[in-house]
Design an enzyme around this catalytic site. Structure first.
Site, short mmCIF file in Angstrom:
data_model
loop_
_atom_site.label_atom_id
_atom_site.label_comp_id
_atom_site.label_asym_id
_atom_site.label_seq_id
_atom_site.Cartn_x
_atom_site.Cartn_y
_atom_site.Cartn_z
NE ARG A 75 -2.10 -0.99 3.83
CZ ARG A 75 -1.66 -0.07 4.67
NH1 ARG A 75 -1.83 1.21 4.44
NH2 ARG A 75 -1.04 -0.41 5.79
CE1 TYR A 203 0.40 -7.83 -3.67
CE2 TYR A 203 1.49 -6.07 -2.47
CZ TYR A 203 1.11 -7.40 -2.57
OH TYR A 203 1.43 -8.27 -1.58
N GLY A 204 -2.69 -5.34 -4.16
CA GLY A 204 -3.13 -5.35 -2.77
C GLY A 204 -4.12 -4.29 -2.36
CE LYS A 212 -5.91 -3.41 5.12
NZ LYS A 212 -6.11 -3.82 6.52
CG HIS A 232 -7.03 -2.57 10.71
ND1 HIS A 232 -5.75 -2.08 10.85
CD2 HIS A 232 -6.92 -3.63 9.89
CE1 HIS A 232 -4.92 -2.81 10.15
NE2 HIS A 232 -5.60 -3.76 9.56
CB SER A 254 -0.36 -3.19 9.12
OG SER A 254 -1.49 -2.43 8.81
CB CYS A 256 0.81 -6.46 15.26
SG CYS A 256 1.91 -5.09 15.58
N GLY A 257 0.48 -9.68 13.65
CA GLY A 257 0.06 -11.06 13.90
C GLY A 257 -1.44 -11.27 14.05
CE LYS A 258 -6.08 -7.04 11.91
NZ LYS A 258 -5.08 -6.17 11.28
CG ASP A 283 -7.24 -6.83 7.53
OD1 ASP A 283 -6.41 -6.45 8.38
OD2 ASP A 283 -7.40 -6.26 6.44
CG ASN A 379 3.36 -6.34 1.85
OD1 ASN A 379 2.75 -6.84 2.80
ND2 ASN A 379 2.79 -5.46 1.03
NE ARG A 381 0.26 -8.68 2.29
CZ ARG A 381 -0.20 -8.25 3.47
NH1 ARG A 381 -1.24 -8.80 4.01
NH2 ARG A 381 0.43 -7.29 4.11
NE ARG A 412 6.04 -5.85 16.17
CZ ARG A 412 6.60 -7.05 16.07
NH1 ARG A 412 7.75 -7.31 16.65
NH2 ARG A 412 6.04 -8.00 15.36
CG ASN A 508 -0.48 -14.67 22.22
OD1 ASN A 508 0.37 -14.52 23.09
ND2 ASN A 508 -0.27 -14.33 20.96
O1 O2Y Z 1 0.38 -4.05 1.25
C1 O2Y Z 1 -0.79 -4.28 0.91
O2 O2Y Z 1 -1.30 -3.84 -0.10
C2 O2Y Z 1 -1.62 -5.13 1.76
S1 O2Y Z 1 -1.85 -4.41 3.31
C3 O2Y Z 1 -2.87 -5.48 4.22
C4 O2Y Z 1 -3.33 -6.63 3.66
C5 O2Y Z 1 -4.14 -7.48 4.39
C6 O2Y Z 1 -4.48 -7.11 5.66
N1 O2Y Z 1 -4.02 -5.98 6.21
C7 O2Y Z 1 -3.21 -5.17 5.54
C8 O2Y Z 1 -2.75 -3.93 6.28
O3 O2Y Z 1 -1.89 -3.19 5.83
O4 O2Y Z 1 -3.28 -3.69 7.37
MN MN Z 2 -4.87 -5.00 7.93
#
Ligand code: O2Y
Ligand code: MN
Length: 600
Positions: A75, A203-204, A212, A232, A254, A256-258, A283, A379, A381, A412, A508
């Site tokens: 992003r 992308y993404g 998002k 989020h 983003s 952090c292990g969701k 997410d 990054n 995926r 974190r 956890n």
């Molecule tokens: O970098 C991207 O385009 C993806 S970012 C993303 C993807 C899935 C879930 N969360 C995120 C985020 O940046 O929070």
């Molecule tokens: Mn996210």
């Protein structure tokens, strides 16, 4: 005008697709109907053009591989804008452009951008089709890769158009890869027009407009108007030995292990008690107050768009099982045998492959500066259907979602924040969410170890002024008759040597068990200046070898650290000027007084 087989009688939708086609000049327009047959046809076409590569159909059936442009791997927050008439409505948390200027700039990049290409019309639903909780969007795009991802991530096709009828509301999303030039890339949101324009990326988060852009930025704006929450957050159910399932929604910044938390597998010590986890989402959570006065959440997505590196059977066995079929892999390493690999994957490191940039790769390779060359982009995926996750809830299509007992915020933090603490009231919980922060890791831009404030993990995703967003959260607390408890967790506290003190991952669940027990009034608390913490004996440590003293240190609240924390919180809150709700300042002052009133 380009001929098209119209799949709808919705006049506004028809008019808009015609206008956008006149701007972008595609050779052809194809309406996506959501059928398997059409998906197969598009997949074959993308394989033929090289846009995607088919992976070994025996080992990874239905799986595809894609590489993005080298300059298009994440992003792009600095090119992402909220275009509201008044700048103050976007707030200091967003890049802002007046709508007129945004449309004019982007129109210039979109003009003729689809020449020689097909424009795909993707009608999609965020949330179960037909649920009163759901929202409909239509994305116009010139990328088959986007279509194939949207087919996994959202509910797509004719059923959505049927639901939309002839007059239904929808978010208008326009996307073109154009020439993938980062200097002509813009991700624009027009919340007042219910529209998104994204150009110059493939992308993404920049291009899967349901995620998002719609489900967080546009939806957060809608949610404020309509009295709900677009967050989020992961959503998961914790089933206890009696069969009771307590659902929690948790916000972490983003990376952090969701995804790992949402798919947690209980550690042996708790599994024998009968605990099970049900994944609802990893997410995004849309949460509404139902007729019972409590908060109910749906995951508006139907897929996972998860980070590949670090995903293995130890960190997330459910994710590994999920991505064995019908998955799109992006920017990972392609192996000679038609399978994939990434740093931190299961099994041995392959002896060779093609890296995410398309170059031959061998382990141990270094670049001209002597830096290690990675096989997969950090990054990179996987896109996979929720339905393939072994721990997926059976309430996925339930129109009202799941009832939320607890909201968890997390960051974190190497210091300061204890393993878990509980807010004393909803207002205090909102303050805790508003002060959420994380230390930058090596993978992020900026100085390592520096604190980045990320309220409710929504800093990059709140589609309006965050001061008004805090106010909205405070207001929501007043509308509920059964308010979820709010907690803060920190899995990342370190000792003086910099080692993590808490093992994290499946362990956890020990903290989640305490949280659910608190929601059911099964355990009492220790009162501290920052909120409630557990009696150490109330955290079940069966099967975990962690010295009692380490557990004690995970809950230390150090006056000097909290005084520094207060200073940093104030700096952040000051950026909102007079717009910051007085209740947030009241909580700040009360915390300051409690901290200053403690001994060293
Ligand atoms: O970098 C991207 O385009 C993806 S970012 C993303 C993807 C899935 C879930 N969360 C995120 C985020 O940046 O929070
Ligand atoms: Mn996210």
């Amino acid at each position: 005008m380009v001929k098209q087989d119209l799949a709808t009688k919705h006049q506004e939708l028809i008019k808009w697709t015609r206008q956008m086609s006149a701007l972008c000049h595609p050779d052809k327009i194809v309406w996506i109907d959501g059928s398997e047959e059409q998906k197969q046809r598009l997949t074959r076409e993308a394989i033929a053009t090289g846009e995607v590569i088919e992976l070994d159909p025996e080992k990874l059936p239905g799986c595809l591989y894609h590489r993005t442009a080298l300059n298009d791997v994440a992003r792009t927050e600095h090119l992402t804008y909220i275009c509201t008439k008044k700048q103050k409505d976007a707030g200091p948390n967003n890049n802002w452009m007046p709508p007129k200027e945004g449309y004019a700039k982007a129109r210039h990049y979109f003009r003729g951008a689809m020449k020689g290409r097909t424009m795909y019309v993707i009608p999609f639903s965020m949330g179960p089709v037909g649920s009163p909780f759901s929202k409909i969007g239509v994305e116009l795009t010139d990328s088959i890769y986007v279509v194939l991802n949207m087919l996994i991530m959202t509910r797509v096709g004719s059923t959505v158009l049927e639901k939309l009828g002839t007059r239904g509301d929808f978010t208008k999303g326009l996307h073109s890869k154009a020439d993938l030039d980062v200097n002509k890339r813009l991700i624009l949101h027009f919340p007042e027009d219910n529209a998104i324009w994204s150009v110059g990326s493939g992308y993404g988060g920049n291009v899967l407009l349901g995620k998002k852009c719609l489900a967080l930025r546009i939806a957060s704006f809608m949610a404020k108007e309509e009295n709900w929450l677009a967050e989020h957050m992961l959503i998961m159910g914790v089933e206890d030995p009696s069969g009771y399932i307590g659902y929690v929604a948790a916000a972490f910044p983003s990376a952090c292990g969701k995804t790992n938390l949402a798919m947690l597998i209980p550690p042996e010590g708790l599994k024998i008690k009968g605990y099970r986890i049900w994944t609802v989402g990893d997410d995004i959570a849309w949460m509404r107050i139902d007729t019972d006065g409590s908060l109910w959440a749906v995951n508006p997505e139907s897929g996972f768009f998860g980070v590949a590196p670090g995903t293995n059977s130890k960190t997330n066995a459910n994710a590994v099982a999920t991505i064995q079929k019908n998955t799109i892999y992006t920017n990972v390493l392609l192996k000679k045998d038609g399978t994939v690999w990434w740093e931190g994957a299961d099994g041995p490191v392959p002896s060779e492959g093609t890296d995410w940039t398309g170059k031959p790769w061998k382990p141990g390779m270094v670049d001209e500066s002597g830096n290690h060359i990675r096989g997969a982009h950090p990054n990179s995926r996987f896109t996979a259907p929720l339905s393939q996750c072994p721990s997926i809830t059976n309430r996925l299509e339930h129109h009202h979602g799941v009832p939320i007992s607890a909201i968890i915020f997390g960051g974190r933090r190497a210091t300061t924040a204890p393993l878990v603490y509980e807010a004393t009231t909803w207002q205090h919980g909102v303050f805790i969410g508003a002060t959420m922060a994380s230390e930058r890791t090596a993978a992020q831009y900026g100085k390592q170890g520096q604190i980045r404030r990320d309220p409710m993990a929504m800093l990059p995703f709140c589609g309006y002024n965050m001061a008004d967003y805090f106010d909205h959260w405070l207001h929501m607390g007043k509308l509920m008759t059964r308010v979820p408890k709010i907690f803060h967790v920190n899995w990342f506290r370190t000792d003086e040597k910099g080692n993590f003190m808490w093992p994290g991952f499946s362990e956890n669940l020990r903290v989640l068990e305490w949280i659910i027990n608190r929601c059911r009034s099964k355990v009492d608390v220790v009162r501290t200046p920052i909120g409630y913490i557990p009696h150490l004996d109330d955290i079940d440590m069966t099967g975990l070898k962690l010295p009692k003293d380490t557990l004690k240190r995970l809950f230390e609240i150090k006056k000097q650290e909290w005084l520094a924390e207060l200073e940093d919180q104030k700096k952040f809150f000051d950026t909102f000027g007079k717009a910051l709700p007085k209740e947030i300042w009241a909580e700040y002052k009360a915390l300051e007084k409690r901290i200053k009133g403690t001994c060293e």
